[in-house]
Design an enzyme around this catalytic site. Structure first.
Site, PDB file in Angstrom:
ATOM      1  N   ASP A 105     -41.448  20.583  24.405  1.00 46.51           N
ATOM      2  CA  ASP A 105     -42.554  21.530  24.500  1.00 46.51           C
ATOM      3  C   ASP A 105     -43.434  21.198  25.697  1.00 46.51           C
ATOM      4  O   ASP A 105     -44.038  20.126  25.754  1.00 46.51           O
ATOM      5  CB  ASP A 105     -43.376  21.479  23.213  1.00 46.51           C
ATOM      6  CG  ASP A 105     -44.449  22.552  23.148  1.00 46.51           C
ATOM      7  OD1 ASP A 105     -44.479  23.436  24.028  1.00 46.51           O
ATOM      8  OD2 ASP A 105     -45.268  22.500  22.211  1.00 46.51           O
ATOM      9  N   ASP A 127     -44.947  28.503  29.665  1.00 47.34           N
ATOM     10  CA  ASP A 127     -44.878  27.703  28.445  1.00 47.34           C
ATOM     11  C   ASP A 127     -43.481  27.810  27.834  1.00 47.34           C
ATOM     12  O   ASP A 127     -42.964  28.908  27.656  1.00 47.34           O
ATOM     13  CB  ASP A 127     -45.944  28.198  27.455  1.00 47.34           C
ATOM     14  CG  ASP A 127     -45.959  27.419  26.163  1.00 47.34           C
ATOM     15  OD1 ASP A 127     -45.776  26.187  26.209  1.00 47.34           O
ATOM     16  OD2 ASP A 127     -46.164  28.030  25.098  1.00 47.34           O
TER      17      ASP A 127
END
Length: 463
Positions: free
Chosen positions: A146, A343
């Site tokens: 992430d 992201d």
């Protein structure tokens, strides 16, 4: 009469000239390439050859057949998109409040009922899994990677309060010869946004936007990415109290920009450089690379921006969007007033309301030949391609300073079966909310992050 004939001739000539231009702004995609294969995993040849000495980590969608995790409880598309909205809401809330609030808070998370205050976006939408080794001898764990998180953590024995069910055996630090807790007085402990003490040992805590959390000892251990990429004294969270929407993953690999992330810790080794390619569908694999030695030359870069209020995120300067080869009439201030991040954990790209409205209008105008379908959760522009083998659509490009990135077909559509294929974009509800380039739009691109040079690059991927 002659004038009328000349006028018709001019119109015909214009049609012959403009028609090819109109057709050239459309791209045709084979619909099978957007659809997952029937529960079988396929990998590109170069990834199949990745051995333990290769610098590539193979990544897989955690809900597909390539995932090492059990697929007993695969969420529906509605659930995935709902979780995605929760992540986005959490990011927006964090950005809005971080400008004026102090995120640091002293407390003992293991001995308190209070949930830690450290921000983390909901992990439920962390789509992609990699396998890393921890300890000596190394034990391997499937973790979500992430770019919107900093602290790397995995579940550890003993589970003081609770551990959720994971597929891999839970890490036992007593079985490793290289594990050590970090002292409360260490500068490393002070780098945490939420820390406490148990005796002289540093404690960490991360609460995610959906209520999930992890709490435990902040420790040092040997991290193995490949047999030739071993990182001693890697700082991570050894979670002994963990609960939430983590699925069967053992934890998380934090690739954010702040001090505690893997990227920052390995700055001397990899120069702050990592890259990945996300596959077109969940039935294929991609890769995650560290360092610049294997970067291709056909990557085009745009400056990486920094926001001291939210140092975790990778900000980039989106200044425009084109549809079908034509730049939309959107003022650059629409993007710059809200800001934009890229992201890996957000699924669907979010745009400022005016930008999304312009994109949707242009896309719908180019797709009038196709039958529409009902909306799918947050996706309001959907089509029924039943009976079609291929589809022509207007190519979509992001315009950044110094480069323009054209999306693959897999980065334009979100597929819920042939009868419901949707434009994979959504609008924010507030013009001040930050834009987010999600992982669907990154599919089949080689996305390069270079924290040292402060650039993000895009090129053709090989996954």
């Amino acid at each position: 009469m002659a004038c009328h004939g000349n006028f018709l001739f001019v119109l015909l000539s214009l049609h012959l000239i403009l028609a090819p231009l109109a057709r050239s702004s459309m791209h045709t995609v084979d619909l099978d390439s957007l659809m997952p294969a029937d529960n079988t995993c396929s990998s590109p040849e170069d990834l199949k050859e990745s051995g333990p000495d290769n610098l590539s980590l193979q990544l897989a969608h955690r809900h597909g057949p390539c995932s090492p995790l059990d697929q007993e409880e695969i969420p529906s598309h509605e659930q995935i998109l709902s979780q995605d909205q929760s992540r986005v809401d959490s990011i927006h809330h964090h950005v809005a409040t971080s400008r004026s609030s102090n995120r640091r808070k002293a407390y003992n998370p293991l001995n308190s009922l209070e949930i830690p205050a450290r921000y983390g976006a909901p992990i439920g939408t962390g789509n992609y899994i990699v396998s890393v080794g921890l300890g000596t001898p190394a034990k391997y764990f499937s973790v979500v990677f992430d770019t919107g998180s900093d602290v790397t953590w995995i579940q550890c024995k003993p589970c003081v309060t609770a551990c959720y069910s994971q597929q891999d055996p839970i890490f036992d630090p007593t079985q490793s010869s290289t594990y050590s807790n970090i002292s409360c007085s260490s500068n490393y402990c002070a780098q945490l946004d939420a820390q406490g003490c148990s005796g002289n040992s540093c404690l960490y805590g991360v609460q995610y936007g959906d209520g999930s959390y992890t709490v435990g000892f902040y420790a040092q251990e040997t991290l193995t990415l490949t047999s030739s990429d071993v990182i001693p004294n890697f700082r991570f969270g050894c979670g002994e109290n963990n609960d939430g929407l983590f699925g069967k993953a053992a934890g998380l690999l934090g690739l954010g920009r702040d001090q505690t992330s893997l990227v920052s810790q390995t700055l001397g080794k990899y120069g702050g450089v990592f890259s990945y390619c996300l596959p077109a569908t969940s039935t294929s694999t991609g890769y995650l690379n560290f360092g610049s030695s294997s970067l291709p030359t056909n990557v085009k870069y745009t400056p990486l921006l920094t926001n001291s209020d939210t140092p975790t995120f990778y900000y980039i300067n989106l200044i425009g969007i084109s549809v079908g080869g034509k730049q939309l009439p959107i003022s650059p201030t629409v993007f710059t007033s809200s800001g934009t991040i890229i992201d890996s954990g957000t699924v669907i790209t979010r745009l400022p309301p005016d930008a999304y409205s312009a994109l949707r209008t242009a896309f719908r105008q180019a797709m009038t030949r196709y039958k529409t379908a009902p909306a799918l959760s947050i996706l309001d522009t959907c089509y029924d391609f039943t009976g079609q083998s291929s589809v022509s659509y207007p190519q979509i490009s992001f315009i950044f300073p110094e480069t323009t990135v054209t999306l693959d077909g897999a980065g334009v559509f979100y597929v819920n079966g042939m009868s419901q294929v949707c434009l994979a974009f959504a609008g924010n509800s507030d013009p001040s909310d930050m834009g987010i380039i999600g992982n669907v739009q990154q599919r089949k691109l080689n996305v390069v992050y270079d924290a040292s040079r402060k650039v993000v690059g895009f090129g053709p991927g090989t996954c």
